[in-house]
Design a protein around this motif. Structure first.
Motif, PDB file in Angstrom:
ATOM      1  N   LYS A 194       0.735  -1.553  -0.230  1.00 31.42           N
ATOM      2  CA  LYS A 194       0.084  -0.270   0.163  1.00 31.42           C
ATOM      3  C   LYS A 194       0.763   0.998  -0.046  1.00 31.42           C
ATOM      4  O   LYS A 194       0.881   2.029  -0.618  1.00 31.42           O
ATOM      5  CB  LYS A 194      -0.851   0.098   1.420  1.00 31.42           C
ATOM      6  CG  LYS A 194      -1.756   0.743   1.119  1.00 31.42           C
ATOM      7  CD  LYS A 194      -3.216   1.447   2.570  1.00 31.42           C
ATOM      8  CE  LYS A 194      -3.473   2.683   2.587  1.00 31.42           C
ATOM      9  NZ  LYS A 194      -4.550   2.667   3.814  1.00 31.42           N
ATOM     10  N   ILE A 195       1.969   1.154   0.757  1.00 28.29           N
ATOM     11  CA  ILE A 195       3.251   2.104   0.674  1.00 28.29           C
ATOM     12  C   ILE A 195       3.201   2.427  -0.503  1.00 28.29           C
ATOM     13  O   ILE A 195       3.719   4.011  -0.996  1.00 28.29           O
ATOM     14  CB  ILE A 195       4.077   1.800   2.130  1.00 28.29           C
ATOM     15  CG1 ILE A 195       3.085   1.984   2.745  1.00 28.29           C
ATOM     16  CG2 ILE A 195       4.489   3.420   1.958  1.00 28.29           C
ATOM     17  CD1 ILE A 195       4.062   1.151   4.551  1.00 28.29           C
ATOM     18  N   VAL A 196       4.294   2.005  -1.508  1.00 28.56           N
ATOM     19  CA  VAL A 196       4.966   1.596  -2.571  1.00 28.56           C
ATOM     20  C   VAL A 196       3.775   2.021  -3.416  1.00 28.56           C
ATOM     21  O   VAL A 196       4.170   2.993  -4.311  1.00 28.56           O
ATOM     22  CB  VAL A 196       5.700   0.718  -2.423  1.00 28.56           C
ATOM     23  CG1 VAL A 196       5.373   0.210  -3.968  1.00 28.56           C
ATOM     24  CG2 VAL A 196       6.925  -0.326  -1.894  1.00 28.56           C
ATOM     25  N   GLY A 197       2.291   1.683  -3.621  1.00 30.89           N
ATOM     26  CA  GLY A 197       1.283   2.557  -4.522  1.00 30.89           C
ATOM     27  C   GLY A 197       1.396   4.155  -4.283  1.00 30.89           C
ATOM     28  O   GLY A 197       1.147   4.777  -5.056  1.00 30.89           O
ATOM     29  N   LEU A 198       1.626   3.760  -2.573  1.00 29.85           N
ATOM     30  CA  LEU A 198       0.915   5.693  -2.335  1.00 29.85           C
ATOM     31  C   LEU A 198       2.196   6.731  -3.460  1.00 29.85           C
ATOM     32  O   LEU A 198       2.499   6.653  -3.535  1.00 29.85           O
ATOM     33  CB  LEU A 198       1.012   5.871  -0.840  1.00 29.85           C
ATOM     34  CG  LEU A 198      -0.964   5.849  -0.756  1.00 29.85           C
ATOM     35  CD1 LEU A 198      -0.002   5.848   1.023  1.00 29.85           C
ATOM     36  CD2 LEU A 198      -1.211   6.536  -0.622  1.00 29.85           C
ATOM     37  N   LEU A 199       3.124   5.633  -3.095  1.00 28.76           N
ATOM     38  CA  LEU A 199       5.099   6.573  -3.734  1.00 28.76           C
ATOM     39  C   LEU A 199       3.990   6.612  -5.305  1.00 28.76           C
ATOM     40  O   LEU A 199       4.820   8.065  -5.588  1.00 28.76           O
ATOM     41  CB  LEU A 199       5.851   6.074  -2.726  1.00 28.76           C
ATOM     42  CG  LEU A 199       6.289   5.507  -1.460  1.00 28.76           C
ATOM     43  CD1 LEU A 199       7.185   4.948  -1.108  1.00 28.76           C
ATOM     44  CD2 LEU A 199       6.667   7.112  -1.302  1.00 28.76           C
ATOM     45  N   ARG A 200       4.527   5.472  -5.352  1.00 31.42           N
ATOM     46  CA  ARG A 200       3.953   5.373  -7.784  1.00 31.42           C
ATOM     47  C   ARG A 200       3.533   6.076  -7.744  1.00 31.42           C
ATOM     48  O   ARG A 200       3.225   7.166  -8.860  1.00 31.42           O
ATOM     49  CB  ARG A 200       4.375   4.129  -7.793  1.00 31.42           C
ATOM     50  CG  ARG A 200       5.554   3.221  -7.568  1.00 31.42           C
ATOM     51  CD  ARG A 200       5.392   2.107  -7.684  1.00 31.42           C
ATOM     52  NE  ARG A 200       6.244   1.037  -7.965  1.00 31.42           N
ATOM     53  CZ  ARG A 200       6.582   0.187  -7.889  1.00 31.42           C
ATOM     54  NH1 ARG A 200       6.042  -0.829  -9.000  1.00 31.42           N
ATOM     55  NH2 ARG A 200       8.077  -0.613  -7.679  1.00 31.42           N
ATOM     56  N   SER A 201       2.070   6.860  -6.808  1.00 32.09           N
ATOM     57  CA  SER A 201       0.808   7.358  -7.339  1.00 32.09           C
ATOM     58  C   SER A 201       1.336   8.930  -7.123  1.00 32.09           C
ATOM     59  O   SER A 201       0.579   9.786  -7.546  1.00 32.09           O
ATOM     60  CB  SER A 201      -0.195   7.179  -6.615  1.00 32.09           C
ATOM     61  OG  SER A 201       0.001   7.934  -4.908  1.00 32.09           O
ATOM     62  N   GLY A 202       2.550   9.276  -6.508  1.00 29.12           N
ATOM     63  CA  GLY A 202       2.744  11.102  -6.382  1.00 29.12           C
ATOM     64  C   GLY A 202       2.632  11.137  -5.293  1.00 29.12           C
ATOM     65  O   GLY A 202       3.001  12.731  -5.161  1.00 29.12           O
ATOM     66  N   LYS A 203       2.468  10.800  -4.439  1.00 32.23           N
ATOM     67  CA  LYS A 203       1.960  10.666  -2.672  1.00 32.23           C
ATOM     68  C   LYS A 203       2.812  11.046  -2.232  1.00 32.23           C
ATOM     69  O   LYS A 203       3.561   9.702  -1.494  1.00 32.23           O
ATOM     70  CB  LYS A 203       0.769  10.566  -2.291  1.00 32.23           C
ATOM     71  CG  LYS A 203       0.583  10.716  -0.743  1.00 32.23           C
ATOM     72  CD  LYS A 203      -0.862  10.563  -0.269  1.00 32.23           C
ATOM     73  CE  LYS A 203      -2.240  11.264  -0.710  1.00 32.23           C
ATOM     74  NZ  LYS A 203      -3.760  10.944   0.532  1.00 32.23           N
TER      75      LYS A 203
END
Length: 315
Positions: A194-203
């Motif tokens: 989930k955290i990696v997904g946030l990072l890759r989404s730009g957050k």
């Protein structure tokens, strides 16, 4: 001197009562904390800060386990200082810690403008850059970390990792108030996916990895020359999220002028691909900041709770 400590006596007493009375006492304790913090949120900031310093001085004069922990940490990390110097530094630290908890009033219940009024921002990077790569903001547990994170959330979207407290009511309160300006609060135990997904989404994601959270996903590397159980989460998440790592530190300014949030340049060549090297580098950066204002680092935490095999406990 954690948030748990603020309500510790009441909750310890409550645990000896019937479940119904225990629940009632905990609700009353939490309501009292909220009421006090709301009052502090509308009082002049210099008054609250000074009151915290006075209360901290009084509490340091009393025997306590936290006082013992502070002194052990200071003796280990600053062996060249005299006993008198350790005592003086510990007393000043206690004052800063207690003050920071009284200032939770303005941090948790004050307006965005009231927080911006007491925190200066010095960023070495363009926080509004639309082309910025995925970013991990790496924080450290100085007494001002809370208000620094709050200030950032008043300006830009961010996700922030937190550790669940033993008191459910207090934990829910902290999570709600810390996220009231739009910060997405994520429990530290959340999956890395989930955290990696946030990072890759730009957050951007804020994480503090400078406390002893156990030997899992940690390595022992020096911290002021003492083996310290150090999390490898920052370098692992940066690698998986293809993110830059940007350190930040919030400093208490002298003469009750508020705080200064410094956001540094991204660490070069980080992660390196070697978790041990990265963990040592993180600790080395932290050491450089601590020596600037050692009384403001969170010495009340058992930084050396876990020890390498064969080494005796220090607390």
């Amino acid at each position: 001197m954690t948030s748990k400590t603020v309500t510790g006596l009441a909750f310890e007493f409550a645990s000896q009562l019937t479940p119904h009375r225990e629940h009632a006492l905990k609700r009353i304790s939490l309501a009292l904390i909220v009421a006090v913090l709301r009052v502090f949120s509308v009082l002049p900031y210099p008054f609250v800060a000074r009151l915290g310093m006075v209360v901290g001085t009084v509490l340091y004069a009393l025997p306590s386990r936290r006082k013992h922990i502070v002194l052990v940490n200071l003796r280990l990390c600053f062996p060249d200082k005299t006993s008198l110097e350790h005592q003086k530094l510990a007393r000043t630290h206690f004052r800063h810690v207690v003050r920071s908890y009284l200032e939770r009033g303005i941090q948790w219940f004050g307006s965005a403008q009231s927080i911006q009024n007491i925190v200066q921002l010095d960023s070495k990077i363009d926080l509004g850059d639309p082309a910025a790569p995925p970013t991990i903001f790496m924080g450290f547990h100085f007494v001002g970390i809370e208000v620094g994170c709050m200030l950032y959330s008043t300006h830009l979207p961010v996700a922030s990792l937190y550790t669940r407290m033993s008191s459910t009511g207090l934990c829910d309160l902290a999570k709600r108030q810390r996220g009231r300006f739009g910060a997405e609060m994520i429990e530290r135990a959340t999956s890395a996916k989930k955290i990696v997904g946030l990072l890759r989404s730009g957050k951007p994601v804020m994480i503090a990895a400078d406390m002893d959270q156990g030997v899992d996903n940690s390595v022992f590397v020096p911290f002021f020359g003492v083996p310290a159980c150090t999390l490898t989460a920052v370098s692992r998440l940066a690698r998986l999220g293809r993110a830059r790592v940007v350190p930040f530190v919030t400093e208490v300014l002298p003469n009750y002028q508020g705080y200064k949030l410094t956001i540094f340049e991204p660490l070069a060549h980080f992660p390196s691909g070697n978790d041990v090297v990265d963990a040592r580098r993180m600790n080395a950066f932290l050491e450089e900041q601590i020596v600037k204002f050692p009384e403001q680092y969170y010495w009340v935490h058992r930084r050396f709770k876990h020890r390498p095999s064969g080494m005796a406990s220090v607390y």
